[in-house]
Design an enzyme around this catalytic site. Structure first.
Site, PDB file in Angstrom:
ATOM      1  N   LYS A  84       0.859  -1.168   0.026  1.00  0.00           N
ATOM      2  CA  LYS A  84      -0.068   0.097   0.072  1.00  0.00           C
ATOM      3  C   LYS A  84       0.879   1.183   0.114  1.00  0.00           C
ATOM      4  O   LYS A  84       1.487   1.608   1.023  1.00  0.00           O
ATOM      5  CB  LYS A  84      -0.993  -0.139   1.289  1.00  0.00           C
ATOM      6  CG  LYS A  84      -2.148   0.532   1.191  1.00  0.00           C
ATOM      7  CD  LYS A  84      -2.344   2.178   0.812  1.00  0.00           C
ATOM      8  CE  LYS A  84      -1.822   3.096   1.924  1.00  0.00           C
ATOM      9  NZ  LYS A  84      -1.495   4.444   1.523  1.00  0.00           N
ATOM     10  N   GLU A 135       9.454   1.293  10.799  1.00  0.00           N
ATOM     11  CA  GLU A 135      10.647   2.500  10.471  1.00  0.00           C
ATOM     12  C   GLU A 135       9.675   3.935  10.651  1.00  0.00           C
ATOM     13  O   GLU A 135       9.139   4.182   9.613  1.00  0.00           O
ATOM     14  CB  GLU A 135      11.203   2.219   9.170  1.00  0.00           C
ATOM     15  CG  GLU A 135      11.654   1.032   8.916  1.00  0.00           C
ATOM     16  CD  GLU A 135      13.146   0.753   9.743  1.00  0.00           C
ATOM     17  OE1 GLU A 135      13.636   1.611  10.159  1.00  0.00           O
ATOM     18  OE2 GLU A 135      13.674  -0.418   9.919  1.00  0.00           O
ATOM     19  N   CYS A 138      13.789  10.895   6.893  1.00  0.00           N
ATOM     20  CA  CYS A 138      13.481  10.517   8.266  1.00  0.00           C
ATOM     21  C   CYS A 138      14.903  10.623   9.107  1.00  0.00           C
ATOM     22  O   CYS A 138      14.677  10.855  10.150  1.00  0.00           O
ATOM     23  CB  CYS A 138      13.221   8.986   8.202  1.00  0.00           C
ATOM     24  SG  CYS A 138      14.214   7.900   7.456  1.00  0.00           S
ATOM     25  N   GLU A 189       9.406  16.416  14.874  1.00  0.00           N
ATOM     26  CA  GLU A 189       9.997  16.188  13.505  1.00  0.00           C
ATOM     27  C   GLU A 189       9.159  17.217  12.505  1.00  0.00           C
ATOM     28  O   GLU A 189       8.047  17.382  12.367  1.00  0.00           O
ATOM     29  CB  GLU A 189       9.556  14.818  13.085  1.00  0.00           C
ATOM     30  CG  GLU A 189      10.287  14.611  11.653  1.00  0.00           C
ATOM     31  CD  GLU A 189       9.854  13.328  11.029  1.00  0.00           C
ATOM     32  OE1 GLU A 189       8.505  12.777  11.206  1.00  0.00           O
ATOM     33  OE2 GLU A 189      10.762  12.510  10.678  1.00  0.00           O
TER      34      GLU A 189
HETATM   35  P1  NAD Z   1       2.287   8.761   7.235  1.00  0.00           P
HETATM   36  O1  NAD Z   1       2.641   7.911   8.446  1.00  0.00           O
HETATM   37  O2  NAD Z   1       1.374   9.812   7.098  1.00  0.00           O
HETATM   38  O3  NAD Z   1       2.194   7.618   6.143  1.00  0.00           O
HETATM   39  C1  NAD Z   1       2.806   6.620   5.710  1.00  0.00           C
HETATM   40  C2  NAD Z   1       1.896   5.481   5.233  1.00  0.00           C
HETATM   41  O4  NAD Z   1       0.995   5.036   6.063  1.00  0.00           O
HETATM   42  C3  NAD Z   1       0.965   6.136   4.034  1.00  0.00           C
HETATM   43  O5  NAD Z   1       1.089   5.002   3.028  1.00  0.00           O
HETATM   44  C4  NAD Z   1      -0.492   6.157   4.660  1.00  0.00           C
HETATM   45  O6  NAD Z   1      -1.399   6.239   3.635  1.00  0.00           O
HETATM   46  C5  NAD Z   1      -0.474   5.052   5.496  1.00  0.00           C
HETATM   47  N1  NAD Z   1      -1.303   5.220   6.671  1.00  0.00           N
HETATM   48  C6  NAD Z   1      -1.438   6.184   7.400  1.00  0.00           C
HETATM   49  N2  NAD Z   1      -2.329   5.819   8.435  1.00  0.00           N
HETATM   50  C7  NAD Z   1      -2.592   4.575   8.273  1.00  0.00           C
HETATM   51  C8  NAD Z   1      -3.564   3.707   9.030  1.00  0.00           C
HETATM   52  N3  NAD Z   1      -4.163   4.213  10.105  1.00  0.00           N
HETATM   53  N4  NAD Z   1      -3.443   2.288   8.711  1.00  0.00           N
HETATM   54  C9  NAD Z   1      -2.620   1.930   7.680  1.00  0.00           C
HETATM   55  N5  NAD Z   1      -1.954   2.870   6.915  1.00  0.00           N
HETATM   56  C10 NAD Z   1      -1.757   4.203   7.301  1.00  0.00           C
HETATM   57  O7  NAD Z   1       4.066   9.298   6.879  1.00  0.00           O
HETATM   58  P2  NAD Z   1       4.322  10.381   5.348  1.00  0.00           P
HETATM   59  O8  NAD Z   1       3.697  11.531   5.879  1.00  0.00           O
HETATM   60  O9  NAD Z   1       3.872   9.227   4.310  1.00  0.00           O
HETATM   61  O10 NAD Z   1       5.902  10.203   5.448  1.00  0.00           O
HETATM   62  C11 NAD Z   1       6.587  11.019   6.559  1.00  0.00           C
HETATM   63  C12 NAD Z   1       7.256  10.199   7.603  1.00  0.00           C
HETATM   64  O11 NAD Z   1       7.699   9.052   7.158  1.00  0.00           O
HETATM   65  C13 NAD Z   1       8.032  10.842   8.569  1.00  0.00           C
HETATM   66  O12 NAD Z   1       7.656  10.980   9.609  1.00  0.00           O
HETATM   67  C14 NAD Z   1       9.282  10.134   8.117  1.00  0.00           C
HETATM   68  O13 NAD Z   1      10.189  10.349   9.227  1.00  0.00           O
HETATM   69  C15 NAD Z   1       8.893   8.754   7.972  1.00  0.00           C
HETATM   70  N6  NAD Z   1       9.780   7.864   7.395  1.00  0.00           N
HETATM   71  C16 NAD Z   1      10.637   7.131   8.079  1.00  0.00           C
HETATM   72  C17 NAD Z   1      11.728   6.318   7.587  1.00  0.00           C
HETATM   73  C18 NAD Z   1      12.462   5.403   8.373  1.00  0.00           C
HETATM   74  O14 NAD Z   1      13.084   4.628   7.674  1.00  0.00           O
HETATM   75  N7  NAD Z   1      12.368   5.694   9.568  1.00  0.00           N
HETATM   76  C19 NAD Z   1      11.873   6.833   6.188  1.00  0.00           C
HETATM   77  C20 NAD Z   1      11.148   7.425   5.357  1.00  0.00           C
HETATM   78  C21 NAD Z   1      10.059   8.201   6.238  1.00  0.00           C
END
Ligand code: NAD
Length: 492
Positions: free
Chosen positions: A175, A250, A284, A385
């Protein structure tokens, strides 16, 4: 406009709702693709297809060597399609073309690495402490893995899950982020071409609450591998708990990048910039708290501001652009709010601190690289963040004080240390509470070494040989070598 359907059970299918949403280019603001808006029906269909594939002889009957062969074929197809995948990713999230094409090549390397590992997962013969019994341990796949990924590095972060999950013999439902689905659908097309049996790789697109959540709770989902914000990660973890599903997360960070007074300042300035202004800070692992020893503070900040002001900002498709747009309108507005919050908290804007509009900035979704000085680690701007081109400079006097400030955060994804003194470097490495520590470099990653977070930055690790075990479970097998049991009422 191009329309992208879901990929389920080896077929391209419309979403059950019949609804679509648009994917837009962050630079121009133009919509360029239509994406399926999936719901719980699509989620169930995809998990059931993945489960059927997991149970099928066509997939479970393959040797690990044959699975590795399929991954290797996929890696070759990715290499042959670097331009296509890179262009789509750049179009969807506005990342620099210069960075994206390198990232896509690296994605192929991840598949090669786990292709090689597929048939090297050896069990064990246990010298068991009982007579007349042969005991051995084997590793088995979990079943259906749901991979949920964010928008900042969609292909890379999907691959970090997909390559070990498939190498281990699982099937997968991906997804992708609602902002960056197209590249992942192209990846599924290549997996199909590579010859993976139908249903082994599935992609359903849409919003987290509408299709992500039902994927997590579906009874046939065995494991969720999630990358995203800490709030989303916590929600996924809580939703997975009643079903006792395995979870790796992650998540985000507020990573410290520490500049000690004996550092090579020219290199440290470059490291500070690449740590937080690379990918417009939308990583991240961004080194978003820059801890600078007080004796070099003013000199270092002056050099950092000068180098930052010289950055070439503009269209991500131009190969000489150094800072591109922010990926989404919501993220752009969040960064501006956080800049205002930093100002209100009393931090000083040494550089940037505003949006960029006009000639060369497309639809104007740009933030000038921003440096806040006079930041205290108790300010919200130093604790939350931002996920944008914004760095907080925090002064310190002693190495122990730097470590205390660095660790005073709920996150623990990464940290950096800049010094010419090996003893000082290792002193910091041992005391920093983070899953990755870079010494005299920042933001390096590889398929060969683990990546993941301490504290609220996550659960589990991706990358390296051990990461494949996040997608495997152990089975202990007991074979009696003595046909007659002495006393059936007593445990042997
Ligand atoms: P997000 O948490 O908003 O969304 C991530 C994914 O989760 C999306 O596909 C979203 O549709 C899905 N999602 C959201 N709510 C959900 C739920 N309740 N159930 C299932 N799926 C759900 O994150 P974002 O805004 O897309 O990305 C930015 C974030 O990702 C930042 O906080 C960043 O630090 C983190 N990130 C972490 C890493 C790592 O490896 N640690 C790498 C890249 C990004």
């Amino acid at each position: 406009m191009q329309r992208y359907q879901n990929f389920i059970g080896g077929a391209w299918v419309d979403p059950a709702s019949g609804a679509w949403f648009e994917s837009t280019e962050p630079f121009s603001g133009k919509a360029w693709a239509e994406i399926a808006r999936s719901n719980a029906d699509d989620a169930a269909r995809a998990v059931e297809a993945a489960h059927a594939a997991f149970e099928s002889q066509e997939w479970s009957g393959l040797t690990a060597t044959a699975r590795g062969g399929l991954l290797r074929k996929l890696a070759q197809l990715i290499e042959a399609n670097v331009d296509l995948l890179g262009t789509i990713e750049q179009r969807d999230n506005g990342k620099l073309m210069a960075e994206v094409s390198g990232q896509v090549k690296n994605v192929a390397q991840w598949f090669y690495y786990y292709a090689g590992l597929a048939d090297k997962i050896e069990g064990a013969v246990v010298p068991i402490n009982k007579a007349d019994v042969f005991n051995y341990v084997k590793w088995e796949p979990l079943g259906v893995v749901v991979a949920i990924t964010p928008w900042n590095s969609p292909l890379a972060l999907t691959t970090w899950k997909m390559a070990p999950a498939l190498a281990a013999g699982n099937t997968i439902v991906i997804k992708p982020s609602e902002y960056t689905s197209a590249g992942i659908l192209e990846l599924a097309r290549l997996a199909d071409q590579a010859g993976f049996p139908k249903g082994v790789v599935n992609v359903v697109t849409g919003y987290g609450g509408e299709v992500g959540a039902p994927l997590v709770t579906h009874p046939l989902t065995a494991k969720i591998a999630f990358t995203g914000g800490d709030a989303g990660g916590q929600a996924v973890n809580e939703a997975a708990a009643p079903g006792l599903k395995k979870v790796t997360l992650e998540l985000g960070g507020k990573s410290p990048n520490i500049i000690l007074d004996d550092a090579d300042l020219e290199q440290a300035v470059k490291g500070a910039i690449s740590g937080v202004f690379g990918a417009s800070g939308q990583t991240c692992m961004a080194g978003s708290r820059l801890l600078v020893q007080r004796s070099i503070h003013d000199h270092f900040v002056a050099r950092l501001v000068a180098a930052t002001k010289a950055a070439k900002i503009g269209a991500p498709s131009q190969l000489d652009t150094q800072v591109g747009p922010v990926a989404t309108r919501a993220q752009f507005e969040k960064i501006l709010r956080m800049i205002e919050m930093g100002k209100a908290e009393g931090a000083t804007v040494a550089c940037g601190g505003h949006a960029l509009t006009g000639e060369g900035y497309g639809q104007g979704q740009f933030i000038a690289p921003t440096i806040f000085t006079g930041v205290s680690n108790t300010m919200r701007i130093a604790r939350e963040e931002v996920f944008g081109p914004l760095v907080c400079v925090i002064p310190f006097d002693t190495v122990d004080e730097a470590i205390a400030i660095a660790n005073d955060t709920e996150f623990g994804l990464a940290a950096g240390v800049w010094t010419r003194d090996l003893h000082r470097a290792l002193y910091c490495v041992d005391r920093l509470r983070a899953g990755t520590v870079w010494v005299n470099n920042y933001r390096s990653t590889s398929f060969m070494t683990p990546f993941g977070g301490y504290k609220r930055s996550g659960l589990g690790r991706e990358g390296g040989t051990e990461a494949i075990k996040e997608y495997l479970q152990q089975k202990s097998v007991w074979i009696s070598t003595q046909p007659n049991r002495a006393n059936p009422f007593v445990l042997g």
